[in-house]
Design a protein around this motif. Sequence first.
Motif: not given
Length: 110
Positions: A78-104
């Motif tokens: 169950k994602p805490d954040v869903v980012i949609r851009r065109s046809a792509v959806s990125i689902k992220i949980s609150n446990t995502a690391t800062e490194e991963l968030l920076n990459k995304v």
Amino acid sequence: MIKECLASGMPKTTWCREHGISDKSFFYWQRILREEAYLTTLESTLTPAVKENPAPTTTDFIEIKMTDQASSATIPFKPDVVIRRSAVSIKISNTATEELLNKVGGLLHA
């Protein structure tokens, strides 16, 4: 002046009349000050989820390690954040690391 009026306990129009102040002017400045206070509060509470990089970067590929399919199948994600851009959806949980968030974030700004 507004604090003084509020502290008096009197109706605002009565207080303005007794102090020789136009009630239209009083309410105008009260509205302006409320809007400024609201905007100040809003600006101080908004923080970016991803730190902005001072220099633009380009990213062609990012490796993201996946969890074991067997363990993730028992508990639905169950994602805490869903980012949609065109046809792509990125689902992220609150446990995502800062490194991963920076990459995304870098991918989204590319």
